[in-house]
Write an enzyme that holds these catalytic residues in place. Structure first.
Site, PDB file in Angstrom:
ATOM      1  CB  THR A  40      37.076  75.153  19.784  1.00 30.97           C
ATOM      2  OG1 THR A  40      36.030  76.013  19.344  1.00 30.97           O
ATOM      3  CG2 THR A  40      37.582  75.622  21.131  1.00 30.97           C
ATOM      4  N   GLY A  42      34.903  73.152  16.163  1.00 27.50           N
ATOM      5  CA  GLY A  42      33.577  73.516  15.642  1.00 27.50           C
ATOM      6  C   GLY A  42      33.538  74.979  15.226  1.00 27.50           C
ATOM      7  CB  CYS A  43      34.558  78.065  17.004  1.00 27.82           C
ATOM      8  SG  CYS A  43      33.518  77.759  18.459  1.00 27.82           S
ATOM      9  CB  THR A  44      38.107  76.219  13.304  1.00 28.61           C
ATOM     10  OG1 THR A  44      38.835  76.637  14.459  1.00 28.61           O
ATOM     11  CG2 THR A  44      38.966  76.366  12.062  1.00 28.61           C
ATOM     12  N   GLY A  47      33.335  79.307  11.251  1.00 27.79           N
ATOM     13  CA  GLY A  47      33.914  80.547  10.713  1.00 27.79           C
ATOM     14  C   GLY A  47      34.363  80.377   9.272  1.00 27.79           C
TER      15      GLY A  47
END
Lengths: 334, 334
Positions: A40, A42-44, A47
């Protein structure tokens, strides 16, 4: 999870199928961040931003590790497609997230980050994280913690053998103090130290042996008698009296634990050993090494003028060069 | 202000005109909260809510103290008219607020709260505080910190004499370790300990004296030789070899400082003192008490199978009752 306490133990699998546990990071800082779902947006970004700073974190002996409920395949693809350089762990049943308090009311992942120190203690948390600026904020916090840890330990720094003490000390506290002493190392793990905690009426036996300069210690709610004998420890050549050395290590652990608990702990050599040994039924073949008075700090008014002055005087130590040499014995021998 | 570091020292006057300093709270938790202005509605509510929980905080050995730029008169009136039960300090030039980072961009007070632990270290901060629920949140944090401090010190808990070490250790770190040792107490402050830090080529002189079981220590970037002699400390009756005892206290301080810095520190008795003394030019009348190997943790693979097993084995200690008695000597004497 409780802040300031050791982090929950965890055992999770990374994207390569390798088991990763909390103890894997012993001696290093661990930034453990929980995110909802691989790939997703935001998570990308989170990370990738952690990946971009990975080397900066590493310079501070810090590892950054992500955790999500994704399976290994999803994590593998996420790492490859987004070019991530940090380990991602799979917590499919969200059990570890739950232990850390990283779930929202509906049981979903609450984007959260935890900073765990080199001793394994959770020192900071961020909950309901917004990705914007988060990695910088975490890095700044690691930087501050690292700087503090490279500086003098605060308990070592503030511990002083002060005299203005009193108050009460519970049995639980007495046990905790001796537990801390008891975790000291010793030659072949011989554990030569013995502690007699005198409280209440038994304090009289100790008071009877105190030298005049230690009369202040009569206000202590507990005085430990530290006892050992040479045969309880390794028998070594060349005057190495390890029962004394190892007992010293133990007593230092006790003092630092006391300091953490807001107590004063003051080791004393000024007493008549024969009197105190008799009063506490210490056998002849045992040595009464030291007495350690423990209590809560009280106002210095309880002391006489000379001792008040000592209490307020700055700490005095020889210059470092008088006790530290490099590569060979190079001290003044006066 | 840096988090995790000792709080800025401050000297402020309370509403009674009494001077209040950071050191006044030694051994207690201090909740220091900055608020913009006496008598405004938010500040009144914050003050009243802290007052209402004052006894709860006190049970955890915590003091709550408010700080604002108000003068003494304004503080007096504020306390009387709003029935506040906590000390309020006057920071008229906002100098202390600035030190704590409790100012906004315009130089006004940013409503902020700081939690300072019993050793004087800033452990948590709240900035841009909203009064709703704040006091409960602060109390919950003090509760967690207090519970952690009553439990085992994390450095004492994780310190172990492990063998899998290597890496590099800087001169700055070596000095810091010995500084921590050097803050130990000693009989009449005699400071009998001497540390020789062997690094690089001088390590060979130490390696030559290591017993076989300590061959792992050859990977250590620094090995301290701990040296003393009886005459450097108090001369006491009844076998109390204080030079050994005090040196033990110092070496424990070194180990805990090392643990805080993410290092392993392993004291060893297994060496040939004559060989090492000669190699390091230690005079005959000095005793080589111990060697302490220090390095960064490395993978246990570097050790032989037997030592790997020891490294992973749980820590073994006698039962607490074997080393702690109450009120009289009451140990098995085997």
């Amino acid at each position: 999870m409780k802040l300031f306490h050791p982090a929950p133990k965890f055992e999770l699998t990374d994207s390569q199928g390798e088991l990763v546990t909390r103890d894997h990071f012993a001696g290093r800082y661990l930034v453990l961040y929980f995110y909802p779902k691989a790939n997703t947006s935001g998570c990308t970004r989170e990370g990738q931003e952690f990946t971009a700073r990975k080397k900066d974190f590493a310079k501070l002996h810090a590892d950054v590790v992500g955790v999500s409920p994704d399976g290994l395949n999803a994590l593998c693809k996420f790492i490859e497609s987004k070019d991530l350089g940090i380990p991602l762990l799979s917590d499919p049943h969200k059990g570890v997230a739950e232990q850390f308090g990283a779930l929202n009311e509906k049981g979903g992942i609450l984007r959260s980050t935890f900073l765990i120190d080199r001793a394994g203690v959770v020192r900071w948390q961020w909950k309901k994280v917004r990705v914007d600026g988060h990695v910088d904020e975490v890095y700044a916090m690691v930087e501050q913690l690292h700087a503090a840890d490279e500086a003098m330990n605060p308990l070592v720094a503030v511990r002083r053998s002060k005299r203005a003490l009193g108050g009460k000390v519970s049995r639980t506290t007495i046990k905790r103090l001796v537990q801390a002493a008891h975790l000291a190392p010793s030659c072949f793990n011989m554990q030569p130290w013995r502690f007699i905690a005198t409280t209440g009426a038994s304090l009289e036996a100790v008071h009877a042996g105190l030298k005049g300069g230690n009369a202040w210690a009569k206000a202590a709610p507990v005085i430990f008698a530290v006892v050992s004998r040479p045969e309880l420890d390794c028998q070594l050549s060349m005057d190495r009296e390890y029962w004394m050395f190892d007992s010293g290590m133990a007593v230092m652990g006790l003092q630092l634990q006391a300091t953490q608990m807001g107590l004063l702990a003051h080791p004393m050599a000024g007493f008549d050993p024969a009197v105190v040994k008799k009063g506490l039924a210490i056998p002849d073949d045992h040595v009464l090494i030291a007495l350690v008075a423990v209590g809560r700090p009280v106002d210095v008014d309880v002391l006489d003028a000379a001792q008040q002055k000592m209490e307020r005087a700055p700490r005095e130590r020889k210059a470092l060069g008088d006790v530290l040499a490099f590569d060979r014995f190079d001290f003044k021998t006066d």
